[in-house]
Design a protein around this motif. Structure first.
Motif, PDB file in Angstrom:
ATOM      1  N   SER A   1       1.773  -0.855  -0.292  1.00 51.92           N
ATOM      2  CA  SER A   1       2.207  -1.147  -1.668  1.00 51.92           C
ATOM      3  C   SER A   1       1.310  -2.193  -2.322  1.00 51.92           C
ATOM      4  O   SER A   1       1.390  -2.410  -3.526  1.00 51.92           O
ATOM      5  CB  SER A   1       3.643  -1.676  -1.672  1.00 51.92           C
ATOM      6  N   ASP A   2       0.479  -2.855  -1.538  1.00 52.79           N
ATOM      7  CA  ASP A   2      -0.413  -3.887  -2.066  1.00 52.79           C
ATOM      8  C   ASP A   2      -1.815  -3.290  -2.260  1.00 52.79           C
ATOM      9  O   ASP A   2      -2.543  -3.066  -1.289  1.00 52.79           O
ATOM     10  CB  ASP A   2      -0.440  -5.055  -1.068  1.00 52.79           C
ATOM     11  N   PRO A   3      -2.225  -3.058  -3.520  1.00 49.57           N
ATOM     12  CA  PRO A   3      -3.502  -2.375  -3.761  1.00 49.57           C
ATOM     13  C   PRO A   3      -4.711  -3.152  -3.246  1.00 49.57           C
ATOM     14  O   PRO A   3      -5.682  -2.549  -2.768  1.00 49.57           O
ATOM     15  CB  PRO A   3      -3.564  -2.229  -5.291  1.00 49.57           C
TER      16      PRO A   3
ATOM     17  N   VAL B   1      -4.931  -2.663   0.526  1.00 48.25           N
ATOM     18  CA  VAL B   1      -5.368  -1.292   0.845  1.00 48.25           C
ATOM     19  C   VAL B   1      -6.884  -1.185   0.673  1.00 48.25           C
ATOM     20  O   VAL B   1      -7.597  -0.674   1.549  1.00 48.25           O
ATOM     21  CB  VAL B   1      -4.644  -0.258  -0.067  1.00 48.25           C
ATOM     22  N   GLN B   2      -7.388  -1.692  -0.440  1.00 48.79           N
ATOM     23  CA  GLN B   2      -8.833  -1.648  -0.708  1.00 48.79           C
ATOM     24  C   GLN B   2      -9.605  -2.367   0.379  1.00 48.79           C
ATOM     25  O   GLN B   2     -10.602  -1.853   0.891  1.00 48.79           O
ATOM     26  CB  GLN B   2      -9.106  -2.376  -2.037  1.00 48.79           C
TER      27      GLN B   2
ATOM     28  N   GLU C   1       3.975   4.177  -5.096  1.00 51.69           N
ATOM     29  CA  GLU C   1       2.851   3.269  -5.361  1.00 51.69           C
ATOM     30  C   GLU C   1       1.910   3.179  -4.159  1.00 51.69           C
ATOM     31  O   GLU C   1       0.700   3.037  -4.325  1.00 51.69           O
ATOM     32  CB  GLU C   1       3.371   1.880  -5.744  1.00 51.69           C
TER      33      GLU C   1
ATOM     34  N   ASN D   1      -2.089   3.775  -4.391  1.00 57.73           N
ATOM     35  CA  ASN D   1      -3.107   2.793  -3.990  1.00 57.73           C
ATOM     36  C   ASN D   1      -4.115   3.401  -3.014  1.00 57.73           C
ATOM     37  O   ASN D   1      -5.319   3.199  -3.142  1.00 57.73           O
ATOM     38  CB  ASN D   1      -2.437   1.573  -3.338  1.00 57.73           C
TER      39      ASN D   1
ATOM     40  N   GLN E   1      -6.331   6.002  -4.865  1.00 57.87           N
ATOM     41  CA  GLN E   1      -7.335   5.376  -5.742  1.00 57.87           C
ATOM     42  C   GLN E   1      -8.498   4.829  -4.917  1.00 57.87           C
ATOM     43  O   GLN E   1      -9.669   4.981  -5.291  1.00 57.87           O
ATOM     44  CB  GLN E   1      -6.694   4.232  -6.553  1.00 57.87           C
ATOM     45  N   THR E   2      -8.164   4.202  -3.801  1.00 55.47           N
ATOM     46  CA  THR E   2      -9.225   3.653  -2.949  1.00 55.47           C
ATOM     47  C   THR E   2     -10.080   4.777  -2.365  1.00 55.47           C
ATOM     48  O   THR E   2     -11.309   4.693  -2.353  1.00 55.47           O
ATOM     49  CB  THR E   2      -8.622   2.794  -1.809  1.00 55.47           C
TER      50      THR E   2
ATOM     51  N   CYS F   1       0.306  11.670  -7.223  1.00 53.39           N
ATOM     52  CA  CYS F   1      -0.748  10.635  -7.242  1.00 53.39           C
ATOM     53  C   CYS F   1      -1.944  11.104  -6.422  1.00 53.39           C
ATOM     54  O   CYS F   1      -3.099  10.912  -6.815  1.00 53.39           O
ATOM     55  CB  CYS F   1      -0.228   9.325  -6.657  1.00 53.39           C
TER      56      CYS F   1
END
Ligand SMILES: NC(=O)c1ccc[n+]([C@@H]2O[C@H](COP(=O)([O-])OP(=O)(O)OC[C@H]3O[C@@H](n4cnc5c(N)ncnc54)[C@H](OP(=O)(O)O)[C@@H]3O)[C@@H](O)[C@H]2O)c1
Length: 297
Positions: free
Chosen positions: A50-52, A55-56, A92, A96, A99-100, A147
């Motif tokens: 949940s923490d973008p 994750v990145q 979410e 995340n 997106q990464t 997503c």
């Protein structure tokens, strides 16, 4: 040798994905949220998806060639009680990760659920049919699917149903039923809830093939059966030579459930079987494999 990241490698399906990747000689990153599943040759990292930023950081530094995402808040009633938390993890989280992966130009395989359907069709669902989730869990997992597919059309969404297999960290329907029956306890099982039980080790094999293939989009990768929980209980008792008379049939309305369940959310696996030239594993066969591997998993 490939570099494979399994987000949620400590879960039931995650453990098989990680173990089989290691056996293939892959370099494997496995993430956990509360407790790791220790396995030699694996890089275990705690990650809250949940923490973008987290994750990145984790994915960029590992630089995977494939990412597989079985992580989720999987307790259906808990999702109904805590919808905000369910949204943060199941919608979410995949956003995340997707997106990464997009930024890293890495293919993502997301594991989803038969609970995206309302279960009213009366027979197996195909991939092209419209989802209509009736629980917070189903809604948030469907958002996760969107997503992942919005991020890159080459990604994969693989739907499964009632996962089972040995897991030393947490019980699932089958291990729970075996434990109860071995203690001579009665088990009350729904005869009006039909599913396609999915053996985690076999499903993992299929997903690892899929992620390396050119296939994309939504695929149903559950077991091939459509059976109710009561029938599953009888099959478990039979295979493990336990007393079938302890298995009792009840109706969903008599259970103390927080979230609504689809009545018949069975999945049709024809597409996955023909694309991959594999047969999905029947429940009877998965149970046989569990009995043969008890104590060796
Ligand atoms: N179980 C079923 O019957 C079933 C049926 C249909 C579809 N599915 C889908 O199949 C997938 C795998 O299910 P499963 O039964 O193998 O799952 P599981 O055993 O419940 O494991 C879930 C995994 O997600 C991790 N996780 C939880 N919250 C997280 C967060 N905020 N950030 C990162 N990781 C987090 C857990 O870590 P910790 O354990 O360390 O907390 C664990 O590794 C899920 O996507 C589920 O929706 C499952």
């Amino acid at each position: 040798m490939s570099r494979v990241a399994v987000i949620g490698g400590s879960g039931l399906l995650g453990q098989s994905l990680v173990a089989q990747s290691v056996n293939r000689g892959d370099k494997v990153l496995s993430t956990y949220q509360s407790r790791p599943f220790p396995m030699s040759g694996v890089e275990n990292i705690r990650l809250n998806m949940s923490d973008p930023v987290e994750v990145q950081k984790v994915l960029r530094s590992f630089a995977p060639e494939f990412v597989i995402l079985p992580a989720a808040m999987t307790n259906v009633d808990e999702c109904e009680r805590s919808p905000t938390k369910a949204w943060e993890i199941n919608a979410e989280g995949p956003l995340n990760v997707a997106q990464t992966c997009k930024g890293l130009r890495v293919k993502l395989l997301y594991v989803s659920t038969d609970y995206v359907f309302n279960g009213l069709k009366g027979t197996e669902y195909y991939e092209f049919e419209s989802p209509d989730p009736i629980s917070v869990y189903g809604q948030t997992k469907l958002e996760g699917e969107r997503c992942v597919m919005d991020a890159d059309k080459h990604n994969l969404v693989c739907r499964v149903s009632v996962l089972y297999g040995w897991n030393s960290l947490k019980d699932n329907f089958v291990t729970w039923a075996i434990k109860e029956l071995r203690q001579g306890k009665e088990i009350n099982l729904f005869e009006d809830q039909w599913v396609s039980p999915t053996y985690a080790p076999h499903c993992a094999e299929v997903l690892l093939k899929l992620v390396r293939s050119d296939n994309k989009g939504i695929l149903h990768t559950s077991g091939p059966d459509c059976m109710n929980r009561y029938e599953m209980g009888l099959a478990i008792a039979k295979e493990f030579k336990l007393d079938q008379k302890l298995v009792k049939a009840i109706k969903t309305k008599d259970g103390n459930l927080q979230a609504r369940r689809p009545g018949r959310s069975c999945l049709c696996v024809d597409k996955a079987e023909s694309l991959l030239q594999v047969s999905m594993l029947p429940f009877s066969e998965g149970l046989k494999q569990m009995r043969a591997s008890e104590g060796h998993h």
